[in-house]
Structures are given as structure tokens and as C-alpha cells.
Design an enzyme around this catalytic site. Sequence first.
Site, PDB file in Angstrom:
ATOM      1  N   VAL A  11     -46.046 -60.109  63.054  1.00 42.46           N
ATOM      2  CA  VAL A  11     -46.945 -58.945  62.755  1.00 42.46           C
ATOM      3  C   VAL A  11     -48.320 -59.244  63.160  1.00 42.46           C
ATOM      4  CG1 VAL A  11     -47.761 -57.490  60.706  1.00 42.46           C
ATOM      5  CG2 VAL A  11     -45.377 -58.130  60.935  1.00 42.46           C
ATOM      6  N   ASP A  30     -55.173 -68.270  62.394  1.00 42.16           N
ATOM      7  CA  ASP A  30     -53.920 -69.123  61.726  1.00 42.16           C
ATOM      8  C   ASP A  30     -54.418 -70.466  61.412  1.00 42.16           C
ATOM      9  OD1 ASP A  30     -50.726 -68.146  62.071  1.00 42.16           O
ATOM     10  OD2 ASP A  30     -51.230 -70.340  61.523  1.00 42.16           O
ATOM     11  N   PHE A 170     -44.233 -51.434  60.228  1.00 38.18           N
ATOM     12  CA  PHE A 170     -42.874 -50.897  60.449  1.00 38.18           C
ATOM     13  C   PHE A 170     -42.350 -51.397  61.620  1.00 38.18           C
ATOM     14  CE2 PHE A 170     -45.012 -47.896  57.420  1.00 38.18           C
ATOM     15  CZ  PHE A 170     -44.245 -47.861  56.407  1.00 38.18           C
ATOM     16  N   LEU A 171     -42.978 -52.151  62.358  1.00 35.67           N
ATOM     17  CA  LEU A 171     -42.452 -52.566  63.564  1.00 35.67           C
ATOM     18  C   LEU A 171     -41.112 -53.209  63.578  1.00 35.67           C
ATOM     19  CD1 LEU A 171     -42.821 -55.769  64.085  1.00 35.67           C
ATOM     20  CD2 LEU A 171     -45.154 -55.287  64.518  1.00 35.67           C
ATOM     21  N   ASN A 238     -37.158 -49.875  54.119  1.00 36.71           N
ATOM     22  CA  ASN A 238     -36.214 -50.981  54.842  1.00 36.71           C
ATOM     23  C   ASN A 238     -34.905 -50.980  53.779  1.00 36.71           C
ATOM     24  OD1 ASN A 238     -37.839 -52.146  56.548  1.00 36.71           O
ATOM     25  ND2 ASN A 238     -38.334 -53.998  55.534  1.00 36.71           N
ATOM     26  N   CYS A 290     -36.380 -59.558  57.508  1.00 38.53           N
ATOM     27  CA  CYS A 290     -37.117 -58.398  56.492  1.00 38.53           C
ATOM     28  C   CYS A 290     -35.914 -58.001  55.748  1.00 38.53           C
ATOM     29  CB  CYS A 290     -37.491 -57.268  57.377  1.00 38.53           C
ATOM     30  SG  CYS A 290     -39.098 -57.825  58.077  1.00 38.53           S
ATOM     31  N   LYS A 350     -30.965 -60.397  66.277  1.00 36.86           N
ATOM     32  CA  LYS A 350     -30.708 -59.146  67.052  1.00 36.86           C
ATOM     33  C   LYS A 350     -31.504 -59.636  68.492  1.00 36.86           C
ATOM     34  CE  LYS A 350     -34.204 -55.881  66.536  1.00 36.86           C
ATOM     35  NZ  LYS A 350     -35.131 -55.196  66.105  1.00 36.86           N
TER      36      LYS A 350
HETATM   37  N1  LIG Z   1     -41.405 -59.866  61.336  1.00 35.37           N
HETATM   38  C1  LIG Z   1     -41.402 -58.423  61.326  1.00 35.37           C
HETATM   39  O1  LIG Z   1     -40.726 -58.030  62.260  1.00 35.37           O
HETATM   40  C2  LIG Z   1     -42.114 -57.632  60.110  1.00 35.37           C
HETATM   41  C3  LIG Z   1     -42.217 -56.315  60.320  1.00 35.37           C
HETATM   42  C4  LIG Z   1     -42.809 -55.619  59.077  1.00 35.37           C
HETATM   43  C5  LIG Z   1     -43.486 -56.326  58.424  1.00 35.37           C
HETATM   44  N2  LIG Z   1     -43.422 -57.811  58.178  1.00 35.37           N
HETATM   45  C6  LIG Z   1     -43.764 -58.344  57.037  1.00 35.37           C
HETATM   46  O2  LIG Z   1     -45.230 -58.829  57.620  1.00 35.37           O
HETATM   47  C7  LIG Z   1     -45.474 -60.292  56.992  1.00 35.37           C
HETATM   48  C8  LIG Z   1     -45.644 -61.116  57.981  1.00 35.37           C
HETATM   49  O3  LIG Z   1     -44.426 -61.332  58.544  1.00 35.37           O
HETATM   50  P1  LIG Z   1     -44.141 -62.441  60.081  1.00 35.37           P
HETATM   51  O4  LIG Z   1     -42.742 -62.261  60.388  1.00 35.37           O
HETATM   52  O5  LIG Z   1     -45.220 -61.952  61.146  1.00 35.37           O
HETATM   53  O6  LIG Z   1     -44.559 -63.636  59.401  1.00 35.37           O
HETATM   54  P2  LIG Z   1     -44.587 -65.067  59.859  1.00 35.37           P
HETATM   55  O7  LIG Z   1     -43.837 -65.931  58.908  1.00 35.37           O
HETATM   56  O8  LIG Z   1     -43.841 -65.395  61.446  1.00 35.37           O
HETATM   57  O9  LIG Z   1     -45.985 -65.774  60.291  1.00 35.37           O
HETATM   58  C9  LIG Z   1     -46.622 -65.893  59.543  1.00 35.37           C
HETATM   59  C10 LIG Z   1     -48.238 -66.651  59.866  1.00 35.37           C
HETATM   60  O10 LIG Z   1     -48.928 -66.863  58.910  1.00 35.37           O
HETATM   61  C11 LIG Z   1     -49.595 -68.042  59.064  1.00 35.37           C
HETATM   62  N3  LIG Z   1     -50.301 -68.677  58.007  1.00 35.37           N
HETATM   63  C12 LIG Z   1     -49.683 -68.946  56.672  1.00 35.37           C
HETATM   64  N4  LIG Z   1     -50.455 -69.048  55.666  1.00 35.37           N
HETATM   65  C13 LIG Z   1     -51.733 -69.044  56.513  1.00 35.37           C
HETATM   66  C14 LIG Z   1     -52.862 -69.166  55.894  1.00 35.37           C
HETATM   67  N5  LIG Z   1     -53.310 -69.712  54.758  1.00 35.37           N
HETATM   68  N6  LIG Z   1     -54.083 -69.029  56.846  1.00 35.37           N
HETATM   69  C15 LIG Z   1     -53.911 -68.744  57.879  1.00 35.37           C
HETATM   70  N7  LIG Z   1     -52.514 -68.488  58.428  1.00 35.37           N
HETATM   71  C16 LIG Z   1     -51.485 -68.575  57.664  1.00 35.37           C
HETATM   72  C17 LIG Z   1     -48.409 -68.980  59.493  1.00 35.37           C
HETATM   73  O11 LIG Z   1     -48.795 -70.379  60.116  1.00 35.37           O
HETATM   74  C18 LIG Z   1     -47.696 -68.024  60.383  1.00 35.37           C
HETATM   75  O12 LIG Z   1     -48.096 -68.150  61.878  1.00 35.37           O
HETATM   76  C19 LIG Z   1     -44.553 -60.352  56.075  1.00 35.37           C
HETATM   77  O13 LIG Z   1     -44.930 -60.074  54.781  1.00 35.37           O
HETATM   78  C20 LIG Z   1     -43.505 -59.676  56.528  1.00 35.37           C
HETATM   79  O14 LIG Z   1     -42.532 -59.353  55.447  1.00 35.37           O
HETATM   80  C21 LIG Z   1     -42.561 -58.461  59.174  1.00 35.37           C
HETATM   81  O1  LIG Z   2     -27.603 -49.516  63.408  1.00 34.52           O
HETATM   82  C1  LIG Z   2     -27.754 -50.958  63.124  1.00 34.52           C
HETATM   83  C2  LIG Z   2     -29.123 -50.977  63.211  1.00 34.52           C
HETATM   84  C3  LIG Z   2     -29.575 -52.526  62.879  1.00 34.52           C
HETATM   85  N1  LIG Z   2     -28.557 -53.198  62.250  1.00 34.52           N
HETATM   86  C4  LIG Z   2     -29.009 -54.764  62.034  1.00 34.52           C
HETATM   87  O2  LIG Z   2     -30.137 -54.552  61.135  1.00 34.52           O
HETATM   88  C5  LIG Z   2     -30.754 -55.688  61.306  1.00 34.52           C
HETATM   89  C6  LIG Z   2     -32.336 -55.355  61.271  1.00 34.52           C
HETATM   90  O3  LIG Z   2     -32.429 -54.657  62.733  1.00 34.52           O
HETATM   91  P1  LIG Z   2     -33.783 -53.944  62.873  1.00 34.52           P
HETATM   92  O4  LIG Z   2     -34.226 -53.158  61.864  1.00 34.52           O
HETATM   93  O5  LIG Z   2     -33.499 -53.350  64.341  1.00 34.52           O
HETATM   94  O6  LIG Z   2     -34.951 -55.268  62.920  1.00 34.52           O
HETATM   95  P2  LIG Z   2     -35.952 -55.747  62.397  1.00 34.52           P
HETATM   96  O7  LIG Z   2     -36.917 -56.231  63.545  1.00 34.52           O
HETATM   97  O8  LIG Z   2     -35.440 -56.456  61.175  1.00 34.52           O
HETATM   98  O9  LIG Z   2     -36.815 -54.350  61.688  1.00 34.52           O
HETATM   99  C7  LIG Z   2     -36.737 -53.921  60.586  1.00 34.52           C
HETATM  100  O10 LIG Z   2     -37.471 -54.836  59.272  1.00 34.52           O
HETATM  101  C8  LIG Z   2     -38.868 -54.672  59.933  1.00 34.52           C
HETATM  102  C9  LIG Z   2     -39.530 -55.531  58.758  1.00 34.52           C
HETATM  103  O11 LIG Z   2     -40.012 -55.103  57.406  1.00 34.52           O
HETATM  104  C10 LIG Z   2     -39.348 -53.285  59.737  1.00 34.52           C
HETATM  105  O12 LIG Z   2     -40.610 -53.408  60.047  1.00 34.52           O
HETATM  106  C11 LIG Z   2     -38.458 -52.556  60.635  1.00 34.52           C
HETATM  107  O13 LIG Z   2     -39.026 -51.034  60.212  1.00 34.52           O
HETATM  108  C12 LIG Z   2     -37.059 -52.536  60.400  1.00 34.52           C
HETATM  109  O14 LIG Z   2     -36.383 -51.869  61.416  1.00 34.52           O
HETATM  110  C13 LIG Z   2     -30.144 -56.658  62.402  1.00 34.52           C
HETATM  111  O15 LIG Z   2     -29.276 -57.794  62.046  1.00 34.52           O
HETATM  112  C14 LIG Z   2     -29.313 -55.573  63.143  1.00 34.52           C
HETATM  113  O16 LIG Z   2     -28.439 -56.200  63.765  1.00 34.52           O
HETATM  114  C15 LIG Z   2     -27.225 -52.968  62.319  1.00 34.52           C
HETATM  115  O17 LIG Z   2     -26.393 -53.690  62.055  1.00 34.52           O
HETATM  116  N2  LIG Z   2     -26.960 -51.586  62.662  1.00 34.52           N
END
Ligand SMILES: NC(=O)c1ccc[n+]([C@@H]2O[C@H](COP(=O)([O-])OP(=O)(O)OC[C@H]3O[C@@H](n4cnc5c(N)ncnc54)[C@H](O)[C@@H]3O)[C@@H](O)[C@H]2O)c1
Ligand SMILES: O=c1ccn([C@@H]2O[C@H](COP(=O)(O)OP(=O)(O)O[C@H]3O[C@H](CO)[C@@H](O)[C@H](O)[C@H]3O)[C@@H](O)[C@H]2O)c(=O)[nH]1
Length: 460
Positions: A11, A30, A170-171, A238, A290, A350
Site C-alpha cells: 500500500v 521505511d 481498496f487496491l 472486505n 487482507c 492470487k
Molecule cells: N496489501 C494490500 O493489498 C492492502 C490493500 C488495502 C489495505 N491494506 C492495508 O494497508 C496496510 C499496509 O499493508 P501492506 O500489505 O502494504 O503492509 P506490509 O506488511 O507489506 O508493509 C508494511 C511496511 O511497513 C514498514 N514498517 C513497519 N513499521 C514501521 C515503522 N515503525 N516505520 C517505518 N516503516 C515501518 C515495514 O518495514 C513494511 O515495509 C495494512 O493495514 C493493510 O491491511 C493492504
Molecule cells: O471471485 C473471486 C475473487 C477473489 N477470490 C479470492 O479472494 C482472495 C482475495 O482476492 P482479491 O480481492 O482479488 O485480492 P486482494 O489483493 O486481497 O484485495 C482485497 O483486499 C484488499 C486489502 O484490504 C482490498 O484493498 C481489495 O479491495 C480487496 O479486493 C484471493 O484469495 C482470491 O483468489 C475468489 O476466490 N473468488
Amino acid sequence: MRVCVIGTGYVGLVTGVCLAHSGHHVICIDNNEEKVKLMKAGQSPIYEPGLSELMQSSAQSGRLEFSTDLGAGVKHGEILFIAVGTPPLPTGESDTRYVEAVARGIGVHLNGGYKVIVNKSTVPIGSGDWVRRIVLDGIEERQKTLVTAGGGGVPEPIHADFDVVSNPEFLREGSAVYDTFNPDRIVLGSNSKKAIAMMQELYIPIVERKFADDPSLPHVPVVVTDLSSAEMIKYAANAFLAVKISFINEVANICDRVGADVTQVARGIGLDSRIGSKFLQSGIGWGGSCFPKDVSALIHTADDYGFQTELLNAAVHVNQRQRVIAIEKLQHELKILKGKTIGLLGLTFKPDTDDMRDAPSLTLIEQLNRLGAKVKAYDPIVSQSGLSHGLTGVIIETDPEMLADGCDALVLVTDWKEFLSLNYEKMAKSMFNKVLIDGRNFLSREALEEIGFRYVGIGH
Ligand SMILES: NC(=O)c1ccc[n+]([C@@H]2O[C@H](COP(=O)([O-])OP(=O)(O)OC[C@H]3O[C@@H](n4cnc5c(N)ncnc54)[C@H](O)[C@@H]3O)[C@@H](O)[C@H]2O)c1
Ligand SMILES: O=c1ccn([C@@H]2O[C@H](COP(=O)(O)OP(=O)(O)O[C@H]3O[C@H](CO)[C@@H](O)[C@H](O)[C@H]3O)[C@@H](O)[C@H]2O)c(=O)[nH]1
């Protein structure tokens, strides 16, 4: 605008890079020195389509910098994004210690002009106000050190003016850059008009679809709410999607018994605009970084308030069962799994990501090991990296043909596009039993049956 993004996971890094590409001046912070060194050298620490290219062009333009120095980041940014991880604790609640450390650190370094502190991390409802208090604690901490350093004299009080905004993300992994430039909506939660106005200014290029695939579309809707509602929107979105997938998986299991085809059923119901066709792909269950943690955290929050969630518990229960459905199908085809060799096509949760967090493959490996089967796997990203990714109980093969060699069955776990065009005919020749469990209903039954495979889908 001047932006600081703290935490460069999926993110944080994507947000920082995309905001820099939109014309803002961004410093990404970071505390992982290795990661920062890599990013300074122009390399992305994560696999995400299109990210490396944007990262390099933004860095060359001078609008994107990387550092471990939180103080420098806080000084630079008018807008400070907190984007660190909030992983699940064993209880299911969200571990907010990284958010807390960053909020305190911001407070310690805060000084001078007005700042907007943005919760981009997914945080429990109520965290906006909690972050404000932690930042104030950080300011107080610094004030105390100034008193001590001043030898007992009265130092100038620290002037710090800030507001907190919840701006959930929401990515999706695998399409994170696309999603950032083509969002369905932007959610901004705060009780400060000034902070909301600054956030709206920040997002103008994205709202106006300057970098969107289709710039002629109407502007991206911006939903402005109070803090708690914005935090709740993230969890509710989610949870809804997870429930939708569990729903179609339940329908798939009924289809298996009555002889209907869930892919046709999903198309048939998805065309109803009230239902929608997305997230109706049945398979071996939802995973990733997530859905599992956010659904658990929401259940936990409800429980904290004495409310027992029924639907969410059922969605989790259906998913737990679905995560082992391939084992049931293997047992049906091969009977005893002890001593058999099973090849997994795909390991990541995925396609188009290198993320293994809560991947369904991990459940399969564990259960197959427990039943005495030998497990091999091929994954386009994991096999290529040459790293073990902390995996045990599985042999990582470097190509799909080596994977098939000596297998009693293949299980398609991840719907990587390249699995559509493997040489299944050649792979079948080196297998003991030509069984393929398609955990994503992704391949062509007809084509595989024609070359002698026993094809088994999920409700299909
Ligand atoms: N991964 C996704 O697709 C996704 C999508 C939407 C929302 N989110 C949310 O966004 C947040 C981040 O998720 P992510 O998957 O990017 O996390 P991640 O675990 O991949 O990365 C977190 C980063 O924060 C750094 N970090 C930790 N403590 C720190 C500090 N004190 N100072 C500076 N850097 C520090 C870590 O080194 C790491 O690089 C979570 O709350 C997650 O639920 C994730
Ligand atoms: O029709 C579907 C769609 C997804 N999946 C599964 O669901 C999981 C999540 O998939 P997806 O939502 O595409 O991936 P994420 O990157 O985890 O994204 C979700 O989680 C993120 C972190 O919160 C949000 O930001 C996104 O909007 C939300 O889609 C995976 O295991 C997929 O294989 C299915 O089984 N069937």
C-alpha cells in the site's frame, strides 16, 4: 503538495509512487534499511505489475525519494500517510503496534506548520481518535526531553497543529497501480474541513482521471464521512466481498451434488445488476493478506461490543471448509494419499503477486503433509525467485514439466495466466495418474479430457 508515506509495503509504496507520478513531491519512509537501500537503487521490493517503471521515472523526475529518517519525512510532508502493516494477532484482532510506533514517532518529530496525518493502514474502528492521542503523547515526550536538555529551564512549548483523516485503501494486489489510478471511489473520514480540503486537493489528478485507462469517464466519487464511518467502510467492503465468495463456494458445493455447473450459475446470476458478476469465481477459498485478517478483526470488534456476528462467522466457516476441498477431491480420485505425489500449480494467494500471506496453498501443503503425501509445486514467481519463502514440506520445481514428473495428481491452486498455455500433453506423459483438480475452474475441461486427464473442477 509535499507528502510523506510511512511504511513501504504494497500500500505505502504504490501510494507513494502513484502520488509522485501525479505531480506531488513524495518521501517514502521505511524502518527496514535493506528495503530502503533497494528502493534507492531503483528496485521495487515487491512484485506488482507496472510499479518498477513508475518508480524509476518518478525517482528520475526528483519527485520521489526514499529514506529511513522519519524526522526528515515528517518535516517534509504537509500530508503524512501511515501505511504500515496491521497483521492479525492470534486472537483475530488487529495488531496495531506498528501504527502506534509511527504515530508516536510523528508526534516526537512534529513541529511548525499544519499537518494532516492520514490513516491509510486498515485499522480498528476508533483508531483515528486513538492515533490523535498517540501523536499528542509523542509531542509531550519531546517536550519532556527539551525540559531535561534545557537543564530545568522552561523551554518554548512545541507548536504542533494537525488533524487526522481516515483514507482507507481498496487496491488489490496484482493490479495495485491500475486500481490506484482507476478507483471506484475515494473515502475520506475526518471532522476537520481543512484536512478534508487538503486531501481533496491531493487527489485532484486521480479524481479527474488524469492517469486513468479511460479519462472520459465521470470523475471519481469522493465519499466524505466522519472518522469511524470511513474506518467501517473498509471493513464492510472486505467483509462483503468475502461473504460473496463464500456464498458462491457454497453454491458450487451444491452444484457438485446436483450436477449443475457453478460457472454457468455465476454468469446467470451475475448478469442481474443487483448482484453483479464480480467476485463470483468459485474455488478453493479466499486468502491473502487482507480478507482473512479483516473479517476476523471485524468479528472481534463486534464481539468487543457484545454483538455476535452470525453471517461473518458462517462466511469464515464456509471458507475454512473450502480451503481443504481439493483434499476431499484428491481422496475421492486417488483414495489413499499416503505415499502419493501431488503437484501444486501456483503457490501465491492470487496471480500477479509474490505475496504468500494466508495463501490457500499453505493449507494444502500442511494437510497433504499430514496425510503423508509428497508435495511438489511450481509457481511462476516463487520458483523464479530461487527463495524458499519460508515454505516447508514442499519441493519447489523450476518448471511445470519437472513438476508433473512422477505426480499422481496436479492441483491448480493459483489462476496464473501462463497456466492456460502449458504443455499439458507432455506433462501428462510423465505422470503416474492423470488427475487434475482445477481449484479455480480456470482450465478447459474439454481440452484436458481430450489428452487423457481426469478433470475435476469446483462445482464445475
Ligand atoms: N496489501 C494490500 O493489498 C492492502 C490493500 C488495502 C489495505 N491494506 C492495508 O494497508 C496496510 C499496509 O499493508 P501492506 O500489505 O502494504 O503492509 P506490509 O506488511 O507489506 O508493509 C508494511 C511496511 O511497513 C514498514 N514498517 C513497519 N513499521 C514501521 C515503522 N515503525 N516505520 C517505518 N516503516 C515501518 C515495514 O518495514 C513494511 O515495509 C495494512 O493495514 C493493510 O491491511 C493492504
Ligand atoms: O471471485 C473471486 C475473487 C477473489 N477470490 C479470492 O479472494 C482472495 C482475495 O482476492 P482479491 O480481492 O482479488 O485480492 P486482494 O489483493 O486481497 O484485495 C482485497 O483486499 C484488499 C486489502 O484490504 C482490498 O484493498 C481489495 O479491495 C480487496 O479486493 C484471493 O484469495 C482470491 O483468489 C475468489 O476466490 N473468488
